[in-house]
Design a protein around this motif. Structure first.
Motif, PDB file in Angstrom:
ATOM      1  N   GLU A  23       5.330  -0.607   4.078  1.00  0.00           N
ATOM      2  CA  GLU A  23       4.759  -1.876   3.630  1.00  0.00           C
ATOM      3  C   GLU A  23       3.949  -1.732   2.340  1.00  0.00           C
ATOM      4  OE1 GLU A  23       5.038  -5.232   5.157  1.00  0.00           O
ATOM      5  OE2 GLU A  23       6.809  -4.033   5.668  1.00  0.00           O
TER       6      GLU A  23
ATOM      7  N   ARG B  59       2.281  -5.045   8.352  1.00  0.00           N
ATOM      8  CA  ARG B  59       2.678  -6.357   7.822  1.00  0.00           C
ATOM      9  C   ARG B  59       1.556  -7.368   8.044  1.00  0.00           C
ATOM     10  NH1 ARG B  59       7.872  -8.517   7.391  1.00  0.00           N
ATOM     11  NH2 ARG B  59       8.390  -6.412   6.687  1.00  0.00           N
TER      12      ARG B  59
ATOM     13  N   PHE C   5       1.380   0.552   1.593  1.00  0.00           N
ATOM     14  CA  PHE C   5      -0.016   0.970   1.681  1.00  0.00           C
ATOM     15  C   PHE C   5      -0.178   2.453   1.372  1.00  0.00           C
ATOM     16  CE2 PHE C   5      -0.023  -2.791   4.407  1.00  0.00           C
ATOM     17  CZ  PHE C   5      -1.208  -3.406   4.053  1.00  0.00           C
TER      18      PHE C   5
ATOM     19  N   LYS D  25      -1.192  -6.680   5.583  1.00  0.00           N
ATOM     20  CA  LYS D  25      -0.780  -7.083   4.234  1.00  0.00           C
ATOM     21  C   LYS D  25      -0.926  -8.598   4.056  1.00  0.00           C
ATOM     22  CE  LYS D  25       3.336  -5.825   2.735  1.00  0.00           C
ATOM     23  NZ  LYS D  25       4.665  -5.668   2.120  1.00  0.00           N
TER      24      LYS D  25
ATOM     25  N   SER E  98      -4.613  -9.430   3.963  1.00  0.00           N
ATOM     26  CA  SER E  98      -5.244  -8.994   2.718  1.00  0.00           C
ATOM     27  C   SER E  98      -4.914  -9.941   1.575  1.00  0.00           C
ATOM     28  CB  SER E  98      -4.787  -7.568   2.381  1.00  0.00           C
ATOM     29  OG  SER E  98      -5.400  -7.109   1.198  1.00  0.00           O
ATOM     30  N   LYS E  99      -3.664 -10.349   1.483  1.00  0.00           N
ATOM     31  CA  LYS E  99      -3.238 -11.239   0.397  1.00  0.00           C
ATOM     32  C   LYS E  99      -3.860 -12.625   0.513  1.00  0.00           C
ATOM     33  CE  LYS E  99       1.185  -9.045  -0.802  1.00  0.00           C
ATOM     34  NZ  LYS E  99       2.658  -9.206  -0.831  1.00  0.00           N
TER      35      LYS E  99
ATOM     36  N   MET F  92      -6.716  -1.978  -3.460  1.00  0.00           N
ATOM     37  CA  MET F  92      -5.675  -2.102  -2.440  1.00  0.00           C
ATOM     38  C   MET F  92      -6.156  -1.463  -1.146  1.00  0.00           C
ATOM     39  SD  MET F  92      -2.695  -3.127  -1.556  1.00  0.00           S
ATOM     40  CE  MET F  92      -1.383  -2.808  -0.389  1.00  0.00           C
TER      41      MET F  92
END
Length: 341
Positions: free
Chosen positions: A22, A325, A24, A328, A331-332, A1
């Motif tokens: 968020e 955000r 992290f 995120k 990253s996804k 992560m």
């Protein structure tokens, strides 16, 4: 992560609170002298204690950040504490475009980029002997207004520069930048550009309160004339501003022009948060005297969201949370390289 890291200064609390919201892990690179302050906040998961912020360049610090798969969020302290070469040498991914921070730090490069973006800017003055009206003299980089001064002639410039050198506020060999003074209502326009969806968002507006130039304005003119102190423009704090709705179209147009020109001149462009800074005159015409190519401290006044972001998001959204955000989503979707350099 992925973890989110930043330097313990400027807007780090907003950045790390948004990151924690968020989901992290949060990391603060913190000078030891400030540790007591930041230990008060439970959303900071890990401290990397240093004697000086430049230690973020050290191999051990870099390895720690790499181990945590961290992304660094740059802010004004990074630019103020390090050279462009040092920032560009950081191996940890930096959110946004670290190459454009060099353009923010150099006044001539900054002027060129603003001209290319067709931002209305004050006339630059190339040397003190060309001063024939009121000018403001600025330092290079993110100095927070400290060491800035006004001058109305070459003699006035020399006198005030020498006084600041004697006070050790500026150095004798420091290169200063001169531009005509633009009068009006201060307005610092805050934006966020997402390369993931190619959308520009207008976040909010702030005004900056500078000492002791503001305090002098409350002194009767007779005493102002008698004072021999060179007024400081050191930023102390910020307050919110909402501009007339009829001005919003131009606000978006300036932001979009800046984004498009940045893509062409400084690839990959102006990704993430930035600020166009200037004044509105009596005809509601905007003159831009600065830009900041990263999050600005004025966004701290909107930790629970700004009036303009409440029109875009049905939730409280600070700039720190908006950055998290974006990371995120990237990253996804395996696009972290699109939002970092």
């Amino acid at each position: 992560m992925t973890a989110i890291a930043t330097l313990g200064s400027h807007c780090s609390l907003q950045v790390l609170k948004g990151a924690k919201d968020e989901g992290f892990k949060t990391i603060l690179v913190c000078e030891k002298k400030r540790e007591k302050l930041y230990r008060r906040f439970p959303f900071i998961d890990e401290f990397i204690l240093v004697d000086h912020f430049k230690e973020i360049l050290n191999e051990n610090t870099q390895k720690n950040l790499e181990k945590n798969n961290a992304v660094i969020i740059p802010h004004g302290t990074l630019i103020a504490q390090m050279t462009s070469e040092e920032i560009e040498s950081i191996k940890t991914p930096i959110f946004g475009n670290k190459w454009i921070l060099r353009w923010e730090s150099n006044r001539e490069m900054k002027e060129k980029l603003m001209k290319e973006a067709k931002l209305p800017i004050p006339k630059p003055v190339s040397s003190p002997d060309e001063i024939d009206k009121l000018v403001i003299v600025k330092r290079q980089g993110a100095a927070g207004g400290k060491g800035y001064f006004m001058a109305s002639s070459e003699q006035d410039y020399i006198k005030k520069r020498n006084e600041l050198i004697q006070q050790k506020i500026i150095s004798e060999d420091e290169v200063l930048y001169i531009q005509e003074y633009a009068a009006g209502v201060l307005a610092y326009l805050q934006y966020f550009y997402s390369p993931l969806n190619n959308q520009l968002e207008f976040f909010g507006v702030d005004q900056r309160h500078e000492s002791d130039i503001e305090g002098l304005a409350r002194i009767p003119s007779e005493q102002q004339i008698k004072t021999k102190k060179v007024p400081s423009f050191n930023v102390i704090g910020n307050s919110p501003l909402v501009i007339r709705e009829s001005l919003l179209e131009e606000v978006y147009e300036m932001g979009e022009n800046f984004v498009q020109v940045s893509k062409r001149i400084v690839p990959p462009g102006m990704n993430g948060p930035f600020c166009i800074e200037g004044v509105y005159n009596e005809n509601a015409r905007f003159t831009s005297f600065e830009f900041s190519a990263r999050i600005v401290a004025g966004t701290n006044i909107y930790m629970d969201g700004s009036p303009y972001y409440s029109l875009l998001y049905n939730e409280q959204m600070s700039m720190g949370k908006r950055i998290a955000r974006e990371i995120k989503i990237a990253s996804k979707s395996n696009q972290l390289e699109v939002v970092t350099t």
